[in-house]
Write a protein that holds these residues in place. Structure first.
Motif, short mmCIF file in Angstrom:
data_model
loop_
_atom_site.label_atom_id
_atom_site.label_comp_id
_atom_site.label_asym_id
_atom_site.label_seq_id
_atom_site.Cartn_x
_atom_site.Cartn_y
_atom_site.Cartn_z
N PRO A 145 20.11 79.46 43.96
CA PRO A 145 18.76 78.77 43.50
C PRO A 145 18.46 78.66 45.41
O PRO A 145 19.09 78.25 46.16
CB PRO A 145 18.88 77.38 43.64
CG PRO A 145 20.00 77.44 42.29
CD PRO A 145 21.37 78.49 42.85
N THR B 175 11.65 75.07 43.91
CA THR B 175 12.87 76.15 44.01
C THR B 175 13.29 76.41 42.44
O THR B 175 12.66 76.02 41.19
CB THR B 175 14.41 74.72 44.03
OG1 THR B 175 15.11 75.42 43.55
CG2 THR B 175 14.22 74.09 42.29
N THR B 176 13.97 77.98 43.03
CA THR B 176 14.04 79.19 42.13
C THR B 176 15.33 79.83 42.55
O THR B 176 15.27 80.10 43.34
CB THR B 176 12.54 79.30 42.06
OG1 THR B 176 12.57 80.65 40.99
CG2 THR B 176 12.73 80.45 43.39
N VAL B 177 15.55 80.72 41.40
CA VAL B 177 16.52 81.90 41.30
C VAL B 177 16.08 83.25 41.92
O VAL B 177 15.46 82.77 40.92
CB VAL B 177 17.86 81.83 40.75
CG1 VAL B 177 18.11 83.16 40.33
CG2 VAL B 177 18.58 80.45 39.96
#
Length: 218
Positions: free
Chosen positions: A77, A212-214
């Motif tokens: 993340p 927030t991210t992958v």
């Protein structure tokens, strides 16, 4: 000893980590010597995604204020700006506001390459610790973007450990590292600094400024 300036955050650098750092410095030097507006730096264990040729055939997606553009993902993340600065080959280019490990694929500007050469004549941390972690004062002073989905990823991040050249010797070097001894006040300062950075990220997400991210690999 000529290059290493003491014990870094993760201990004294191993020979392989010093060699890796010097290879990046050589790339920065070549960018400077050729006066390239931007240069792409790739490590030897990187895997290419789809349409990389199409992507690299153009440079209009490079933000004018970018010091670095990270083109890989570690599949962990990260915090990105919600606003998209540019698009290319079905990918977005967005400000990166958090740590994002590894230095297997990134674009560096000419001005930043000059600066990095000046500021790393001696060093004590790994090159990815210096460039892409929030603990680094240099990282916090740079304008860094992330491409999403990422067109590059390291083989070991994709589970292909057998395909990584020199992995066994690199791990052996790390086993023999001299680890740092941190006093209680220093540990508390580190914890407080990270806590403030995490709180800032959470507030910015609440305000709708960041997400927030992958970052995927494609």
């Amino acid at each position: 000893d000529r290059y290493v300036d003491g014990i870094g955050y993760w201990g004294r650098l191993s020979r392989s980590e010093v060699a890796c750092f010097l290879s990046h410095r050589l790339c920065w030097q070549r960018i400077v010597d050729r006066a390239l507006p931007f240069g792409l730096v790739l490590e030897d264990d990187v895997r290419l995604g789809k349409d990389v040729g199409q992507l690299l055939a153009q440079d209009d997606w490079m933000p004018q204020d970018a010091d670095l553009v990270k083109l890989e993902t570690s599949l962990k993340p990260v915090w990105l700006d919600r606003a998209v600065a540019a698009r290319a080959a079905g990918r977005s280019v967005t400000r990166l506001y958090s740590s994002h490990d590894c230095t297997a694929a990134y674009v560096v500007s000419l001005a930043t390459a000059r600066r990095l050469l000046r500021e790393t004549e001696r060093f004590r941390d790994e090159v990815d610790e210096l460039l892409f972690t929030e603990r680094s004062a240099l990282n916090r002073s740079l304008t860094i973007y992330q491409m999403d989905p990422a067109p590059f990823a390291q083989e070991w991040n994709l589970g292909d450990v057998d395909g990584v050249p020199g992995l066994e010797s690199t791990l052996k070097d790390r086993d023999e590292k001299v680890w740092p001894k941190r006093s209680l006040p220093r540990r508390l300062r580190n914890m407080a600094g990270q806590g403030i950075r995490d709180l800032t990220q959470a507030v910015m997400e609440f305000l709708g400024r960041r997400r927030t991210t992958v970052v995927a690999f494609r």
